[in-house]
Design a protein around this motif. Structure first.
Motif, PDB file in Angstrom:
ATOM      1  N   LEU A 100       0.814  -1.215   0.000  1.00  0.00           N
ATOM      2  CA  LEU A 100       0.000   0.000   0.000  1.00  0.00           C
ATOM      3  C   LEU A 100       0.845   1.261   0.000  1.00  0.00           C
ATOM      4  O   LEU A 100       0.448   2.291  -0.558  1.00  0.00           O
ATOM      5  N   SER A 101       2.030   1.181   0.631  1.00  0.00           N
ATOM      6  CA  SER A 101       2.916   2.348   0.668  1.00  0.00           C
ATOM      7  C   SER A 101       4.322   1.908   1.011  1.00  0.00           C
ATOM      8  O   SER A 101       4.531   0.826   1.569  1.00  0.00           O
ATOM      9  N   THR A 102       5.266   2.752   0.653  1.00  0.00           N
ATOM     10  CA  THR A 102       6.655   2.503   1.035  1.00  0.00           C
ATOM     11  C   THR A 102       7.091   3.576   2.026  1.00  0.00           C
ATOM     12  O   THR A 102       6.534   4.686   2.043  1.00  0.00           O
ATOM     13  N   ALA A 103       8.052   3.249   2.839  1.00  0.00           N
ATOM     14  CA  ALA A 103       8.515   4.175   3.875  1.00  0.00           C
ATOM     15  C   ALA A 103       9.322   5.307   3.251  1.00  0.00           C
ATOM     16  O   ALA A 103      10.125   5.092   2.342  1.00  0.00           O
ATOM     17  N   LYS A 104       9.106   6.509   3.771  1.00  0.00           N
ATOM     18  CA  LYS A 104       9.839   7.674   3.272  1.00  0.00           C
ATOM     19  C   LYS A 104      10.335   8.504   4.447  1.00  0.00           C
ATOM     20  O   LYS A 104       9.719   8.551   5.516  1.00  0.00           O
ATOM     21  N   ALA A 105      11.471   9.161   4.205  1.00  0.00           N
ATOM     22  CA  ALA A 105      12.034  10.069   5.205  1.00  0.00           C
ATOM     23  C   ALA A 105      11.519  11.475   4.933  1.00  0.00           C
ATOM     24  O   ALA A 105      11.423  11.905   3.779  1.00  0.00           O
ATOM     25  N   GLN A 106      11.172  12.208   5.980  1.00  0.00           N
ATOM     26  CA  GLN A 106      10.640  13.563   5.829  1.00  0.00           C
ATOM     27  C   GLN A 106      11.705  14.505   5.275  1.00  0.00           C
ATOM     28  O   GLN A 106      12.868  14.485   5.691  1.00  0.00           O
ATOM     29  N   VAL A 107      11.291  15.340   4.332  1.00  0.00           N
ATOM     30  CA  VAL A 107      12.139  16.396   3.791  1.00  0.00           C
ATOM     31  C   VAL A 107      11.341  17.694   3.846  1.00  0.00           C
ATOM     32  O   VAL A 107      10.257  17.803   3.254  1.00  0.00           O
ATOM     33  N   SER A 108      11.870  18.684   4.585  1.00  0.00           N
ATOM     34  CA  SER A 108      11.194  19.981   4.725  1.00  0.00           C
ATOM     35  C   SER A 108      12.146  21.095   4.305  1.00  0.00           C
ATOM     36  O   SER A 108      13.370  20.980   4.464  1.00  0.00           O
ATOM     37  N   THR A 109      11.570  22.199   3.758  1.00  0.00           N
ATOM     38  CA  THR A 109      12.410  23.303   3.280  1.00  0.00           C
ATOM     39  C   THR A 109      11.852  24.651   3.706  1.00  0.00           C
ATOM     40  O   THR A 109      10.649  24.814   3.937  1.00  0.00           O
ATOM     41  N   VAL A 110      12.777  25.618   3.795  1.00  0.00           N
ATOM     42  CA  VAL A 110      12.427  27.025   4.001  1.00  0.00           C
ATOM     43  C   VAL A 110      13.222  27.831   2.985  1.00  0.00           C
ATOM     44  O   VAL A 110      14.440  27.642   2.864  1.00  0.00           O
ATOM     45  N   THR A 111      12.556  28.722   2.240  1.00  0.00           N
ATOM     46  CA  THR A 111      13.221  29.483   1.183  1.00  0.00           C
ATOM     47  C   THR A 111      13.483  30.909   1.652  1.00  0.00           C
ATOM     48  O   THR A 111      12.615  31.562   2.268  1.00  0.00           O
ATOM     49  N   PHE A 112      14.712  31.403   1.353  1.00  0.00           N
ATOM     50  CA  PHE A 112      15.126  32.761   1.698  1.00  0.00           C
ATOM     51  C   PHE A 112      15.534  33.490   0.428  1.00  0.00           C
ATOM     52  O   PHE A 112      15.957  32.877  -0.559  1.00  0.00           O
ATOM     53  N   ALA A 113      15.432  34.783   0.480  1.00  0.00           N
ATOM     54  CA  ALA A 113      15.773  35.582  -0.705  1.00  0.00           C
ATOM     55  C   ALA A 113      17.253  35.509  -1.025  1.00  0.00           C
ATOM     56  O   ALA A 113      17.669  35.523  -2.189  1.00  0.00           O
ATOM     57  N   SER A 114      18.091  35.440   0.014  1.00  0.00           N
ATOM     58  CA  SER A 114      19.538  35.358  -0.206  1.00  0.00           C
ATOM     59  C   SER A 114      20.179  34.564   0.919  1.00  0.00           C
ATOM     60  O   SER A 114      19.548  34.292   1.939  1.00  0.00           O
ATOM     61  N   ALA A 115      21.453  34.252   0.719  1.00  0.00           N
ATOM     62  CA  ALA A 115      22.175  33.450   1.706  1.00  0.00           C
ATOM     63  C   ALA A 115      22.476  34.220   2.969  1.00  0.00           C
ATOM     64  O   ALA A 115      22.858  33.637   3.995  1.00  0.00           O
ATOM     65  N   THR A 116      22.331  35.561   2.925  1.00  0.00           N
ATOM     66  CA  THR A 116      22.643  36.374   4.115  1.00  0.00           C
ATOM     67  C   THR A 116      21.390  36.824   4.849  1.00  0.00           C
ATOM     68  O   THR A 116      21.490  37.541   5.850  1.00  0.00           O
ATOM     69  N   ASP A 117      20.224  36.425   4.387  1.00  0.00           N
ATOM     70  CA  ASP A 117      18.989  36.784   5.080  1.00  0.00           C
ATOM     71  C   ASP A 117      18.957  36.182   6.487  1.00  0.00           C
ATOM     72  O   ASP A 117      19.475  35.079   6.702  1.00  0.00           O
ATOM     73  N   PRO A 118      18.327  36.866   7.428  1.00  0.00           N
ATOM     74  CA  PRO A 118      18.140  36.268   8.750  1.00  0.00           C
ATOM     75  C   PRO A 118      17.287  35.009   8.632  1.00  0.00           C
ATOM     76  O   PRO A 118      16.237  35.018   8.001  1.00  0.00           O
ATOM     77  N   ALA A 119      17.761  33.944   9.255  1.00  0.00           N
ATOM     78  CA  ALA A 119      17.043  32.674   9.151  1.00  0.00           C
ATOM     79  C   ALA A 119      16.118  32.440  10.335  1.00  0.00           C
ATOM     80  O   ALA A 119      15.188  31.622  10.252  1.00  0.00           O
ATOM     81  N   LEU A 120      16.353  33.159  11.432  1.00  0.00           N
ATOM     82  CA  LEU A 120      15.549  32.958  12.641  1.00  0.00           C
ATOM     83  C   LEU A 120      14.387  33.934  12.701  1.00  0.00           C
ATOM     84  O   LEU A 120      14.425  35.021  12.093  1.00  0.00           O
ATOM     85  N   ALA A 121      13.377  33.553  13.440  1.00  0.00           N
ATOM     86  CA  ALA A 121      12.261  34.447  13.681  1.00  0.00           C
ATOM     87  C   ALA A 121      12.755  35.681  14.430  1.00  0.00           C
ATOM     88  O   ALA A 121      13.791  35.647  15.119  1.00  0.00           O
ATOM     89  N   SER A 122      12.056  36.771  14.303  1.00  0.00           N
ATOM     90  CA  SER A 122      12.475  38.025  14.919  1.00  0.00           C
ATOM     91  C   SER A 122      12.679  37.857  16.419  1.00  0.00           C
ATOM     92  O   SER A 122      11.799  37.353  17.130  1.00  0.00           O
ATOM     93  N   GLY A 123      13.877  38.208  16.882  1.00  0.00           N
ATOM     94  CA  GLY A 123      14.200  38.141  18.308  1.00  0.00           C
ATOM     95  C   GLY A 123      14.637  36.768  18.781  1.00  0.00           C
ATOM     96  O   GLY A 123      15.040  36.617  19.937  1.00  0.00           O
ATOM     97  N   ALA A 124      14.584  35.746  17.912  1.00  0.00           N
ATOM     98  CA  ALA A 124      14.954  34.381  18.323  1.00  0.00           C
ATOM     99  C   ALA A 124      16.464  34.181  18.217  1.00  0.00           C
ATOM    100  O   ALA A 124      17.147  34.787  17.392  1.00  0.00           O
ATOM    101  N   THR A 125      16.978  33.328  19.098  1.00  0.00           N
ATOM    102  CA  THR A 125      18.406  32.961  19.060  1.00  0.00           C
ATOM    103  C   THR A 125      18.600  31.449  18.932  1.00  0.00           C
ATOM    104  O   THR A 125      19.719  30.972  18.978  1.00  0.00           O
ATOM    105  N   LYS A 126      17.495  30.747  18.773  1.00  0.00           N
ATOM    106  CA  LYS A 126      17.581  29.289  18.673  1.00  0.00           C
ATOM    107  C   LYS A 126      16.375  28.745  17.936  1.00  0.00           C
ATOM    108  O   LYS A 126      15.371  29.459  17.739  1.00  0.00           O
ATOM    109  N   VAL A 127      16.498  27.472  17.529  1.00  0.00           N
ATOM    110  CA  VAL A 127      15.366  26.754  16.967  1.00  0.00           C
ATOM    111  C   VAL A 127      15.101  25.545  17.854  1.00  0.00           C
ATOM    112  O   VAL A 127      15.993  25.084  18.575  1.00  0.00           O
TER     113      VAL A 127
END
Length: 460
Positions: A100-127
């Motif tokens: 009925l199905s085969t096992a798959k590993a999760q793949v998630s992405t976040v896109t940024f305008a450039s490589a120097t864009d801030p990646a964290l939410a405003s005021g955050a220092t961790k994920v």
């Protein structure tokens, strides 16, 4: 050289040569001891060669006495996308199922305008990353860029790996589970925007039976499905219906083990023959020629093959016979015929133990290897015992030889001291001889001078 001499300056004799010849005679006892050491070392090498073959025989015989060796199975699949593998003792049978199905590993992405864009939410220092049902793990980020987040996640050593990609849509932070299945799915918070699941975590699932009627399913976090047939793992690679996996007893594999067993017996007999041989034309013999210990081993092995088994008869019935050269032959077709006719009877003829023989226990109550054989026992069970006993006998012979070599080497060392003293004494004697001859020569010269200086007496 033990010392130095004045080599025949007065006598004209080759003093060093004389001493060398005399020392050769003196060294005869030591040379004989060294020859004995060499002979014993060759003896040990021959014994050890036989012991190696006995160890292999014991292993092959033990293999034939295990119940799992008589239950090998081979699995086949009706689909190239499904690969079954079996373990020892796998249950024979057949099962038809839908993937009925085969096992798959999760793949998630976040896109940024450039490589120097801030990646964290405003005021955050961790994920924070939560994998499956486990508590979320905080990951401190020191550099607020996509690459900085990826480096921090990877350094944490979680079952989620991060990478930064340059795409047509911009800079992409990609997060990938290192494991397949929903239990390895993850959630990440603290990023500038919510991740998008390109590939959701998914389990493999197969169904046996009618989708609209009686059926059951088996789910797995990986594409290796277990539980459909005991002892068989079914690997799936794509969704498919009506796949049949069949597990059948592998008689050829059993015959192969039998051949390996017979080969190991013949290897022992051949090695014993080699190490005890005598070449009449060249009048040369191997180190163990005439050795009663190893000859007895060969006779015992051949005797067990020749006597057959109580209530079964000759082992020729399962394809094992003695040839005129004192070796075993194995008729594979005869064995397969006998095994197909009565598997339990053939297995018993090879692997049966004798319950009437009491177990041997050590001082701690642990069971020791069996040392007795009987006609009730199967051929492999007997030869396992004989190989073990023979290995012990040969090892004792080797240890005895090593003790003798140790004693011989000690005597050789003693002779080194004795010979050194003897050579020193000879050199001293010959040196004293030269000195004495020198003095006599001086006296002779003086006396001749004195005589020549006497006045001549005239006869007139």
């Amino acid at each position: 050289m033990a010392g130095s001499t004045v080599d025949g300056l007065v006598s004209g004799l080759s003093t060093s040569s004389l001493i060398s010849q005399l020392m050769q005679v003196e060294r005869v006892p030591q040379t004989q001891l060294k020859s004995k050491v060499t002979a014993q070392e060759k003896l040990q090498s021959s014994f050890q060669a036989i012991n190696t073959k006995l160890a292999a025989l014991k292993t092959a015989a033990e293999d034939m006495t295990k119940s799992t060796s008589w239950q090998p199975a081979t699995a086949t699949s009706s689909s190239t996308s499904v690969t079954p593998t079996t373990t020892a003792g796998a249950t024979t049978g057949s099962v038809t199922f839908d993937v009925l199905s085969t096992a798959k590993a999760q793949v998630s992405t976040v896109t940024f305008a450039s490589a120097t864009d801030p990646a964290l939410a405003s005021g955050a220092t961790k994920v924070s990353i939560a994998i499956g049902t486990a508590a979320a793990v905080d990951v401190d980020v020191t550099t607020n860029t996509p690459q900085g987040v990826a480096d921090a996640i990877n350094a944490k050593g979680l079952d989620v790996r991060a990478s930064v990609l340059t795409t047509d849509q911009g800079t992409v932070l990609q997060l990938t589970s290192t494991k397949t299945g929903t239990a390895a799915g993850f959630e990440i918070t603290g990023l500038a925007s919510d991740p998008v699941d390109l590939v959701p975590a998914k389990d493999a699932q197969v169904r046996v039976g009618d989708a609209n009627g009686a059926h059951y399913t088996v789910t797995s976090g990986s594409n290796a499905i277990t539980g459909l047939l005991a002892g068989t793992t079914i690997n799936v690679t794509k969704e498919e219906t009506g796949v049949t996996v069949t597990v059948a007893q592998d008689k050829e594999a059993i015959a192969g083990k039998m051949q390996a067993f017979v080969d190991s017996v013949n290897a022992v007999l051949t090695e014993i023959g080699t190490q005890t041989s005598y070449n009449a034309s060249a009048k040369t013999k191997q180190p163990l020629a005439g050795n009663s210990t190893v000859r007895q081993i060969a006779q015992t092995v051949l005797g067990q093959v020749g006597t057959g088994q109580t209530d079964y008869g000759s082992f020729a019935q399962l394809g094992i016979e003695l040839d005129r050269y004192g070796k075993l032959t194995f008729d594979r077709e005869e064995f397969l015929k006998a095994y197909e006719a009565d598997p339990a009877k053939v297995q018993n003829a090879m692997a049966a133990e004798d319950p009437s023989i009491p177990p041997r226990l050590d001082a701690e109550g642990k069971t020791l290897p069996q040392t007795q054989v009987s006609g009730v026992m199967g051929l492999a069970a007997r030869l396992k015992v004989i190989a073990s006993n023979s290995t012990e006998s040969v090892t004792n012979a080797v240890n005895g030889s090593k003790s003798l070599v140790t004693d011989l080497n000690k005597r050789i060392e003693d002779w080194d001291l004795r010979l050194e003293k003897r050579e020193t004494a000879l050199r001293r004697q010959f040196t004293n001889l030269e000195v004495s001859l020198g003095k006599l020569q001086q006296q002779s010269t003086w006396l001749a001078g004195q005589i020549s200086s006497l006045p001549t007496v005239s006869s007139e």
